[in-house]
Design a protein around this motif. Structure first.
Motif, PDB file in Angstrom:
ATOM      1  N   LEU A 243     -20.560  -1.241  -2.203  1.00 48.04           N
ATOM      2  CA  LEU A 243     -19.177  -1.155  -2.668  1.00 48.04           C
ATOM      3  C   LEU A 243     -18.392  -0.199  -1.783  1.00 48.04           C
ATOM      4  O   LEU A 243     -18.889   0.876  -1.417  1.00 48.04           O
ATOM      5  CB  LEU A 243     -19.130  -0.657  -4.112  1.00 48.04           C
ATOM      6  N   VAL A 244     -17.169  -0.609  -1.446  1.00 45.87           N
ATOM      7  CA  VAL A 244     -16.227   0.253  -0.734  1.00 45.87           C
ATOM      8  C   VAL A 244     -15.071   0.504  -1.690  1.00 45.87           C
ATOM      9  O   VAL A 244     -14.350  -0.420  -2.067  1.00 45.87           O
ATOM     10  CB  VAL A 244     -15.729  -0.395   0.566  1.00 45.87           C
ATOM     11  N   LEU A 245     -14.900   1.768  -2.106  1.00 44.66           N
ATOM     12  CA  LEU A 245     -13.926   2.106  -3.143  1.00 44.66           C
ATOM     13  C   LEU A 245     -12.902   3.108  -2.646  1.00 44.66           C
ATOM     14  O   LEU A 245     -13.192   3.955  -1.794  1.00 44.66           O
ATOM     15  CB  LEU A 245     -14.625   2.696  -4.367  1.00 44.66           C
ATOM     16  N   THR A 246     -11.734   3.007  -3.258  1.00 45.07           N
ATOM     17  CA  THR A 246     -10.707   4.019  -3.069  1.00 45.07           C
ATOM     18  C   THR A 246      -9.799   3.976  -4.294  1.00 45.07           C
ATOM     19  O   THR A 246     -10.048   3.220  -5.239  1.00 45.07           O
ATOM     20  CB  THR A 246      -9.907   3.789  -1.778  1.00 45.07           C
ATOM     21  N   VAL A 297      -8.166   1.982  -9.280  1.00 47.67           N
ATOM     22  CA  VAL A 297      -9.297   2.004  -8.356  1.00 47.67           C
ATOM     23  C   VAL A 297      -9.363   0.660  -7.646  1.00 47.67           C
ATOM     24  O   VAL A 297      -9.329  -0.395  -8.293  1.00 47.67           O
ATOM     25  CB  VAL A 297     -10.615   2.277  -9.092  1.00 47.67           C
ATOM     26  N   THR A 298      -9.461   0.691  -6.338  1.00 49.92           N
ATOM     27  CA  THR A 298      -9.519  -0.532  -5.533  1.00 49.92           C
ATOM     28  C   THR A 298     -10.947  -0.767  -5.046  1.00 49.92           C
ATOM     29  O   THR A 298     -11.598   0.148  -4.535  1.00 49.92           O
ATOM     30  CB  THR A 298      -8.582  -0.432  -4.317  1.00 49.92           C
ATOM     31  N   PRO A 309      -8.597  -6.671  -5.125  1.00 52.31           N
ATOM     32  CA  PRO A 309      -8.192  -6.299  -6.480  1.00 52.31           C
ATOM     33  C   PRO A 309      -8.227  -4.786  -6.718  1.00 52.31           C
ATOM     34  O   PRO A 309      -9.080  -4.072  -6.185  1.00 52.31           O
ATOM     35  CB  PRO A 309      -9.241  -6.996  -7.348  1.00 52.31           C
ATOM     36  N   SER A 310      -7.290  -4.313  -7.523  1.00 52.29           N
ATOM     37  CA  SER A 310      -7.259  -2.923  -7.987  1.00 52.29           C
ATOM     38  C   SER A 310      -7.316  -2.932  -9.502  1.00 52.29           C
ATOM     39  O   SER A 310      -6.772  -3.838 -10.156  1.00 52.29           O
ATOM     40  CB  SER A 310      -5.995  -2.208  -7.504  1.00 52.29           C
ATOM     41  N   TYR A 311      -7.929  -1.920 -10.066  1.00 50.70           N
ATOM     42  CA  TYR A 311      -8.226  -1.924 -11.496  1.00 50.70           C
ATOM     43  C   TYR A 311      -7.683  -0.684 -12.187  1.00 50.70           C
ATOM     44  O   TYR A 311      -7.879   0.441 -11.734  1.00 50.70           O
ATOM     45  CB  TYR A 311      -9.742  -2.018 -11.712  1.00 50.70           C
ATOM     46  N   ARG A 312      -6.986  -0.926 -13.322  1.00 45.68           N
ATOM     47  CA  ARG A 312      -6.569   0.159 -14.196  1.00 45.68           C
ATOM     48  C   ARG A 312      -7.799   0.759 -14.874  1.00 45.68           C
ATOM     49  O   ARG A 312      -8.897   0.209 -14.805  1.00 45.68           O
ATOM     50  CB  ARG A 312      -5.595  -0.364 -15.252  1.00 45.68           C
ATOM     51  N   ILE A 392      -5.114 -13.021 -10.460  1.00 48.79           N
ATOM     52  CA  ILE A 392      -3.693 -13.189 -10.119  1.00 48.79           C
ATOM     53  C   ILE A 392      -3.002 -11.854 -10.372  1.00 48.79           C
ATOM     54  O   ILE A 392      -3.298 -11.158 -11.348  1.00 48.79           O
ATOM     55  CB  ILE A 392      -3.035 -14.290 -10.975  1.00 48.79           C
ATOM     56  N   LEU A 393      -2.081 -11.482  -9.513  1.00 47.15           N
ATOM     57  CA  LEU A 393      -1.357 -10.222  -9.675  1.00 47.15           C
ATOM     58  C   LEU A 393      -0.562 -10.210 -10.980  1.00 47.15           C
ATOM     59  O   LEU A 393      -0.128 -11.253 -11.475  1.00 47.15           O
ATOM     60  CB  LEU A 393      -0.408 -10.005  -8.496  1.00 47.15           C
ATOM     61  N   GLU A 394      -0.410  -9.028 -11.550  1.00 44.35           N
ATOM     62  CA  GLU A 394       0.392  -8.879 -12.755  1.00 44.35           C
ATOM     63  C   GLU A 394       1.823  -9.367 -12.506  1.00 44.35           C
ATOM     64  O   GLU A 394       2.366  -9.214 -11.416  1.00 44.35           O
ATOM     65  CB  GLU A 394       0.410  -7.418 -13.193  1.00 44.35           C
ATOM     66  N   GLN A 395       2.399  -9.974 -13.553  1.00 43.62           N
ATOM     67  CA  GLN A 395       3.759 -10.509 -13.465  1.00 43.62           C
ATOM     68  C   GLN A 395       4.608  -9.938 -14.597  1.00 43.62           C
ATOM     69  O   GLN A 395       4.104  -9.699 -15.706  1.00 43.62           O
ATOM     70  CB  GLN A 395       3.746 -12.043 -13.549  1.00 43.62           C
ATOM     71  N   GLU A 396       5.878  -9.752 -14.343  1.00 41.77           N
ATOM     72  CA  GLU A 396       6.765  -9.142 -15.329  1.00 41.77           C
ATOM     73  C   GLU A 396       6.831  -9.968 -16.604  1.00 41.77           C
ATOM     74  O   GLU A 396       6.785  -9.418 -17.717  1.00 41.77           O
ATOM     75  CB  GLU A 396       8.157  -8.963 -14.727  1.00 41.77           C
ATOM     76  N   SER A 397       6.895 -11.306 -16.492  1.00 45.59           N
ATOM     77  CA  SER A 397       7.041 -12.156 -17.679  1.00 45.59           C
ATOM     78  C   SER A 397       5.799 -12.104 -18.561  1.00 45.59           C
ATOM     79  O   SER A 397       5.900 -12.055 -19.802  1.00 45.59           O
ATOM     80  CB  SER A 397       7.327 -13.600 -17.265  1.00 45.59           C
TER      81      SER A 397
END
Length: 676
Positions: A243-246, A297-298, A309-312, A392-397
């Motif tokens: 794993l490569v994390l940042t 975290v990516t 992907p990045s994660y909350r 899929i990236l988060e979307q406002e709607s």
């Protein structure tokens, strides 16, 4: 008898002399008196004889067939039982009320003997034993000893399986072979390790000799965090080798044994590389936690369709023999920010997006109660096996739809969390949960095969609004008949909500049947579940391994489920006759991996491994009696159970609200906010 005769003769002889000499009786009188004396003597002899017989019978020796007389000298052997890890409900002056193997049982105190003084007295436990886990000894059904399990721990549960439980701060502890679990809130019930809530500390664990002997679920949790297993790049397996994390902000890496945890700090954007031989795996789990709540975290070498992907939330790493397991613990609402756009296009109407958010939240919450990966402490994974997450990236709607339905779940009329299945597109009708052919299918009467038409929806909403009986729709049963379904699937009903959708109708043609490919798929499906691919032997279908099937003579749907979905497919071939059960398996077997599906709008879509749905009719092309080609006329995309997403879209466009949409697909269910 012989010794009685002289006495009789003597009595007769002397009696005559006495009578003659003393009373002066004449001869006739003497004869009469003699006769009387003789009779009296005979009676006496008979009486003596009967007396001897009676005495002999009374003093006879017992025979081999008779039971020996019971004596009171034999010692009593007490019957001793021990109830291990039983829950004590109540204690009274005369006994205890136990919850034993799911039953309430009352037992009195027994008599015990003091080992020193020898004095007998009624047993009394030392101190209060009410609402305690204990070993209870019974002697002849009476309580003679109670051992309370006093050692208890609690902490966040990180994982559990049939062998042990992992608790934050304690590591992994083994389960005793005779452990028992109890749900103490609500109605008292037995429970198991699989009922533990991962990421929460709502349980006490009772210990004995270093093993968990009891699990006490002490309170109900309103769960706010979900734990997601992040699959490897392109969803290829559950294990990572490197794993490569940042992180978008500063972050810490915590690792080592719980007795000696170490913390390492890193700046925003600073990368770390962790593989299976990393020094980070010196003890228990490794945690990567951003310094602020909005940090992400990516995982730089985990590919998704959105890119990197990045994660909350935070990331946990667990080293196993197969590789590194990655778990993302994140607030449920924030998890949905990434799930909803991955499951439904963000351009759909708001009411449809809100319906999707409630379905996704309910589905996730069900797995938070009963985790999909208990051995790792993960509720779900991020693939289509559960709900696609962060593809899929988060979307406002879609984020707005999640926020507008904050905490809302769908519950059945009897207060149970609804199973909120959903799929892409219907063919104008849905099905029920029998499509999956599980060994013990759940009873979910709110999921019905029904017409997905404007007329059906209007009548249903009117009945709900007016408090009237809901309209009954028998289309699901009618379409189980082959002729009725063939007419239905080869025509278009303009009243159906999805009649204009591309997937509403489709065709699929195999111009050259590949015997080897079909054989391989049959073998794969047999390996996946050998009860759903059967072979005809001696007049009945049995489970046996599939070899090369040879030339195919016939292919046909032998049985349809609710709504007309293909339930059993028969393949008559040179080397055997095979029955393929369940729409899922049938969709695999009839897909050759190369032919394309042609939608009703003329667009062609690749179908690499399975057909769009199990709603179809089949026609075969033959040469010299062998099937060499086949074609399907079908409709819909997905399994057909629960909410059709494109149906919900069209319902929203027709002015129907979120609650109406959900109640149509999930009859008699209601929306409940768990955070209120």
């Amino acid at each position: 008898m012989a010794e009685l005769l002289p006495l009789w003769k003597y009595m007769v002889r002397t009696g005559g002399i006495i009578l003659k000499d003393r009373w002066g009786l004449n001869k006739s009188q003497r004869m009469q008196l003699k006769a009387f004396i003789c009779l009296l003597g005979l009676v006496l002899i008979i009486a003596l004889f009967l007396g001897k017989l009676l005495s002999a019978w009374v003093h006879r020796e017992p025979s081999d067939e008779q039971e020996p007389p019971v004596t009171s000298d034999e010692p009593h052997i007490p019957v001793v039982q021990t109830f291990k890890n039983v829950w004590i409900l109540e204690e009274g002056e005369e006994g205890l009320l136990l919850f034993h193997e799911g039953q309430r049982e009352q037992y009195p105190y027994g008599i015990v003997t003091d080992s020193v003084s020898g004095i007998q007295d009624t047993y009394q436990p030392e101190g209060s034993v009410r609402e305690q886990l204990a070993d209870v000894e019974l002697t002849d059904g009476e309580i003679t000893h109670v051992i309370i399990k006093t050692e208890k721990i609690s902490g966040r549960i990180l994982s559990a399986d049939t062998s042990g439980v992992e608790i934050e701060g304690y590591g992994r502890l083994p389960l005793a072979e005779d452990y028992r679990g109890y749900k103490l809130y609500g109605s008292l019930q037995m429970s198991r390790a699989r009922d533990l809530l991962f990421g929460y500390s709502n349980a006490d664990l009772c210990l004995e000799n270093g093993e968990i002997c009891g699990i006490l679920l002490v309170r109900e949790e309103t769960m706010e965090n979900i734990r997601v297993l992040i699959k490897a790049a392109d969803y290829k397996g559950s294990f990572h080798q490197q794993l490569v994390l940042t992180s978008s902000t500063g972050y810490t890496v915590t690792y080592g044994d719980y007795e000696n945890r170490q913390v390492e700090t890193h700046n925003a954007g600073e990368e770390i590389v962790i593989d299976t031989s990393s020094n980070y795996f010196q003890g228990d789990r490794v945690q990567i936690i951003p310094d602020v709540l909005t940090g992400k975290v990516t995982l730089k070498n985990v590919g998704r369709s959105q890119g990197t992907p990045s994660y909350r939330g935070h990331i946990e790493l667990l080293l196993t023999e197969q590789g590194i397991v990655v778990i993302n613990e994140v607030p449920l609402e924030e998890y949905l920010y990434s799930v909803v756009p991955s499951e439904m296009p963000s351009g759909y109407p708001t009411e449809a997006l809100k319906a999707q958010a409630i379905c996704a939240r309910s589905y996730a919450y069900g797995h938070m109660e009963h985790a999909g990966y208990p051995q790792y402490g993960a509720h779900v994974d991020d693939s289509a096996s559960y709900q696609v997450y962060n593809n899929i990236l988060e979307q406002e709607s879609t984020t707005t739809a999640v926020k507008d339905t904050y905490g809302q779940l769908l519950y059945t009329a009897d207060g149970m969390l609804a199973s909120t299945y959903y799929y892409s597109t219907s063919c104008g009708v849905g099905s029920d949960v029998t499509v999956w052919k599980t060994a013990n299918p759940p009873d979910l009467p709110y999921l019905k095969a029904k017409s997905l038409s404007r007329t059906a929806m209007t009548e249903y909403v009117a009945a709900m609004a007016g408090g009237m009986e809901l309209p009954q729709d028998d289309i699901g049963t009618r379409l189980q008949e082959e002729a009725a379904f063939a007419e239905f699937i080869t025509s278009v009903n303009k009243d159906d909500f999805e009649a204009e959708e591309g997937w509403y109708r489709w065709t699929y043609s195999v111009e050259s049947l590949d015997i080897d490919h079909m054989t391989k798929v049959l073998q794969d499906r047999y390996a996946a579940n050998n009860s759903l691919v059967l072979t005809l032997a001696d007049g009945e279908y049995v489970s046996q391994e599939v070899s090369n099937i040879g030339d195919v003579k016939e292919i046909y749907v032998a049985k349809r489920g609710q709504g007309g979905v293909a339930e059993e497919l028969i393949i008559e071939a040179e080397n055997g006759t095979y029955k393929v059960i369940s729409e899922h398996n049938i969709r695999y077997v009839l897909c050759n991996g190369t032919s394309k599906v042609i939608r009703q709008d003329g667009s062609k879509v690749a179908s690499a491994s399975m057909l769009p749905s199990g709603f179809f009719v089949i026609a075969t092309g033959k040469k010299n009696g062998d099937v060499v080609a086949y074609s399907l006329a079908g409709g819909g995309f997905g399994h057909g159970v629960g909410m059709s997403q494109n149906g919900a879209r069209q319902m929203a466009r027709n002015g129907f609200q979120t609650g109406e949409i959900l109640q149509f697909f999930f009859e008699n269910c209601r929306i409940v906010n768990i955070y209120e």
